[in-house]
Write a protein that holds these residues in place. Sequence first.
Motif, PDB file in Angstrom:
ATOM      1  N   SER A  44      13.431  13.903  -5.182  1.00  0.00           N
ATOM      2  CA  SER A  44      12.118  14.504  -5.372  1.00  0.00           C
ATOM      3  C   SER A  44      11.172  14.004  -4.295  1.00  0.00           C
ATOM      4  N   GLY A  45      10.109  14.732  -4.100  1.00  0.00           N
ATOM      5  CA  GLY A  45       9.107  14.333  -3.120  1.00  0.00           C
ATOM      6  C   GLY A  45       9.525  14.644  -1.697  1.00  0.00           C
ATOM      7  N   ILE A  46       8.798  14.064  -0.780  1.00  0.00           N
ATOM      8  CA  ILE A  46       9.017  14.300   0.649  1.00  0.00           C
ATOM      9  C   ILE A  46      10.158  13.408   1.139  1.00  0.00           C
ATOM     10  N   ASN A  66       0.827  -1.214   0.000  1.00  0.00           N
ATOM     11  CA  ASN A  66       0.000   0.000   0.000  1.00  0.00           C
ATOM     12  C   ASN A  66       0.860   1.264   0.000  1.00  0.00           C
ATOM     13  N   LEU A  67       1.963   1.243   0.748  1.00  0.00           N
ATOM     14  CA  LEU A  67       2.848   2.412   0.786  1.00  0.00           C
ATOM     15  C   LEU A  67       3.520   2.625  -0.563  1.00  0.00           C
ATOM     16  N   ILE A  68       3.921   1.551  -1.222  1.00  0.00           N
ATOM     17  CA  ILE A  68       4.526   1.683  -2.549  1.00  0.00           C
ATOM     18  C   ILE A  68       3.549   2.361  -3.505  1.00  0.00           C
ATOM     19  N   ALA A  69       2.307   1.894  -3.524  1.00  0.00           N
ATOM     20  CA  ALA A  69       1.302   2.471  -4.419  1.00  0.00           C
ATOM     21  C   ALA A  69       1.051   3.943  -4.098  1.00  0.00           C
ATOM     22  N   LYS A  70       0.915   4.251  -2.813  1.00  0.00           N
ATOM     23  CA  LYS A  70       0.653   5.635  -2.408  1.00  0.00           C
ATOM     24  C   LYS A  70       1.851   6.537  -2.707  1.00  0.00           C
ATOM     25  N   ALA A  71       3.054   6.052  -2.414  1.00  0.00           N
ATOM     26  CA  ALA A  71       4.255   6.847  -2.668  1.00  0.00           C
ATOM     27  C   ALA A  71       4.440   7.087  -4.166  1.00  0.00           C
ATOM     28  N   GLY A 115       4.373  10.812  -5.877  1.00  0.00           N
ATOM     29  CA  GLY A 115       5.704  11.264  -6.267  1.00  0.00           C
ATOM     30  C   GLY A 115       6.698  11.315  -5.115  1.00  0.00           C
ATOM     31  N   ASN A 116       6.667  10.298  -4.262  1.00  0.00           N
ATOM     32  CA  ASN A 116       7.580  10.214  -3.120  1.00  0.00           C
ATOM     33  C   ASN A 116       8.432   8.941  -3.210  1.00  0.00           C
ATOM     34  N   PRO A 117       9.440   8.940  -4.075  1.00  0.00           N
ATOM     35  CA  PRO A 117      10.201   7.713  -4.330  1.00  0.00           C
ATOM     36  C   PRO A 117      10.959   7.179  -3.115  1.00  0.00           C
ATOM     37  N   ARG A 118      11.342   8.045  -2.195  1.00  0.00           N
ATOM     38  CA  ARG A 118      12.099   7.559  -1.042  1.00  0.00           C
ATOM     39  C   ARG A 118      11.221   6.707  -0.112  1.00  0.00           C
TER      40      ARG A 118
END
Length: 176
Positions: free
Chosen positions: A133-135, A56-61, A65-68
Amino acid sequence: FEVAGGSPARVSSFWTKYLAYAVAGPHEGNYRFTGNDADNFWRYSSYSDVMKNSNNLIAKADSNGNPRYSAIAKIMMAWNMSYITDAFGDAPFSQAFQGEQNVYKPEYESKEEIYKGIQTLLDEAIAEAGENSGITPGADDIIYQGDMGKWQRLARTLKARFYLRLSNAPGYNAAT
């Protein structure tokens, strides 16, 4: 880390007599291990908790746009999947979380195929951890407090460990 410090570690420690319960009764230390005990590791520690949350975190990230964050989740997914395949051998992997796409009976994949998929996840995680990029994770990262260099080192360490898992398989050796 629920899986690393949970059922697999506890049971193997009791069975090798590294640990023991101080009380008598139906415990793993007395070799009273039931199907439900194995199911708990398979179901709760891995597929339903750790890996489902990672998925779920992979999909949300990815969508935000939060690759880290995706990198961290992929490392956790890969690590936990290694516990499953080491303990049970063949297991669902590439179709494991596709119930919403009507894949209710995912195909079991061989340990070799699972480790190939794990290596792909770790390669993606190493690349994503290096993106700017991202947070940026911070205090919400309870392992490395957002130090993505440490996450990359962990992923590389896991890659080496997991390549060794296949070192005796046909077509593989430690040098490979």
